[in-house]
Design a protein around this motif. Structure first.
Motif, mmCIF file in Angstrom:
data_model
loop_
_atom_site.group_PDB
_atom_site.id
_atom_site.type_symbol
_atom_site.label_atom_id
_atom_site.label_comp_id
_atom_site.label_asym_id
_atom_site.label_seq_id
_atom_site.Cartn_x
_atom_site.Cartn_y
_atom_site.Cartn_z
ATOM 1 N N SER A 256 0.811 -1.222 0.000
ATOM 2 C CA SER A 256 0.000 0.000 0.000
ATOM 3 C C SER A 256 0.842 1.268 0.000
ATOM 4 O O SER A 256 0.326 2.354 -0.302
ATOM 5 N N GLU A 259 1.009 3.139 -3.395
ATOM 6 C CA GLU A 259 -0.296 3.745 -3.668
ATOM 7 C C GLU A 259 -0.484 5.017 -2.839
ATOM 8 O O GLU A 259 -1.018 6.018 -3.333
ATOM 9 N N ASP A 262 1.665 7.776 -4.330
ATOM 10 C CA ASP A 262 1.062 8.297 -5.564
ATOM 11 C C ASP A 262 -0.077 9.265 -5.246
ATOM 12 O O ASP A 262 -0.225 10.306 -5.896
ATOM 13 N N TYR A 263 -0.880 8.900 -4.257
ATOM 14 C CA TYR A 263 -1.985 9.777 -3.857
ATOM 15 C C TYR A 263 -1.448 11.103 -3.324
ATOM 16 O O TYR A 263 -1.971 12.173 -3.651
#
Length: 336
Positions: A256, A259, A262-263
């Protein structure tokens, strides 16, 4: 019939206990308030809860668990399972990663900041030093180059930095000191009050922090292109807590992280897009420093401070040149 009911009840209790035993709840210590700087932590908490079906949850605390300068200490004693800290708050505790806070490293984008940070975090010298605090690096909190806000007349020439009281930590503090500035390392939470009371003339922050901690509200001007460097703020986990995770939960956490990063990058990008509008709304003058002044600043505060860091850290037994070269090589690779 009674025997059957009794067995059923016992089975249900056993299932309940098993469910409780498999659930994992982590406390996460950071500071201030929810902002662009913490969005990857919030996203990570959301992702692990979702992927684990609610069996792995994180409670993110903004100052309720620890002082921001003591988060690494809290991790070391297991007071909480995850924490965010900034290297410049206690450079003696995390010497190896201070290479990332050297001024004028040439990092231009948030993607480049992620690349060099994670490369350094993966170095054995960093892992060994963090292990002394029972901490394992998890991810960075990438920030753009810092710039100044100040009051009064804009300081757009190097000579005007002489005697300037500036809130700047780590390598940034040394950079301003090299040109006559007087750095102070008050925490981000204290910066507004320091500026309002006149303890400092200027504050060096990334854009989100100028907004979150209110320094932009006291400012008359902002340097748009000084870009002397940035602060490095990792997110770490307690080693015992990490190793105690089930294989499933550990895999969920690890997968995670990209991810969440990236967010964070997407969210911060939106803030940068509207920054000029923020300045206009608050009546803050955008100041451009000339190329000649920036070159002079870099000459005094770049190479000399880099070499001094290499010499000092090498004398302390760290592979300083190796870490420094790793930053430059990673930066070159990221641009290919």
């Amino acid at each position: 019939m009674k025997t059957l009911l009794g067995r059923t009840a016992i089975a249900l209790v056993a299932v309940s206990f098993a469910a409780e035993a498999s659930a994992t709840e982590w406390n996460v210590s950071t500071w201030g308030k929810r902002r662009a700087f913490t969005e990857h932590i919030e996203k990570l908490a959301e992702l692990v809860a979702e992927k684990s079906g609610g069996d792995f949850t994180m409670n993110v605390s903004y100052g309720g668990l620890s002082n921001n300068k003591e988060n690494l200490d809290g991790i070391s004693i297991g007071a909480f399972e995850m924490a965010q800290f900034c290297a410049g708050y206690h450079a003696d505790k995390n010497r190896a990663i201070t290479v990332l806070e050297l001024p004028f490293l040439g990092v231009n984008t948030l993607d480049e900041e992620v690349a060099v940070s994670h490369a350094v975090y993966a170095h054995p010298a960093v892992a060994d030093e963090m292990a002394q605090w029972n901490a394992k690096m998890l991810m960075t909190s990438p920030m753009p180059q810092y710039n100044l806000v100040g009051t009064g007349e804009p300081r757009d020439e190097l000579a005007e930095f002489d005697g300037m009281r500036v809130r700047a930590t780590g390598g940034l503090g040394r950079a301003f000191e090299a040109v006559g500035g007087v750095p102070t390392s008050v925490t981000s939470s204290e910066a507004y009050q320091a500026m309002q009371s006149g303890v400092v003339d200027t504050v060096a922050f990334a854009q989100h922090a100028h907004l979150s901690f209110g320094t932009i509200n006291e400012a008359d001007w902002w340097t748009a292109n000084l870009n002397p460097g940035t602060v490095n703020c990792p997110v770490v986990v307690n080693i015992d807590a990490y190793e105690s995770l089930s294989d499933e939960h550990r895999a969920i956490l690890d997968e995670s992280v990209p991810e969440a990063i990236d967010y964070y990058l997407s969210n911060y990008g939106e803030l940068l897009k509207r920054w000029d509008t923020v300045l206009e709304e608050k009546g803050v003058q955008k100041v451009m420093i000339s190329d000649e002044e920036i070159a002079a600043f870099k000459e005094k505060a770049g190479g000399p401070i880099h070499q001094a860091w290499i010499d000092e850290m090498s004398a302390q037994g760290l592979p300083a040149q190796e870490l420094y070269d790793l930053v430059n090589n990673t930066l070159a690779d990221a641009r290919k």
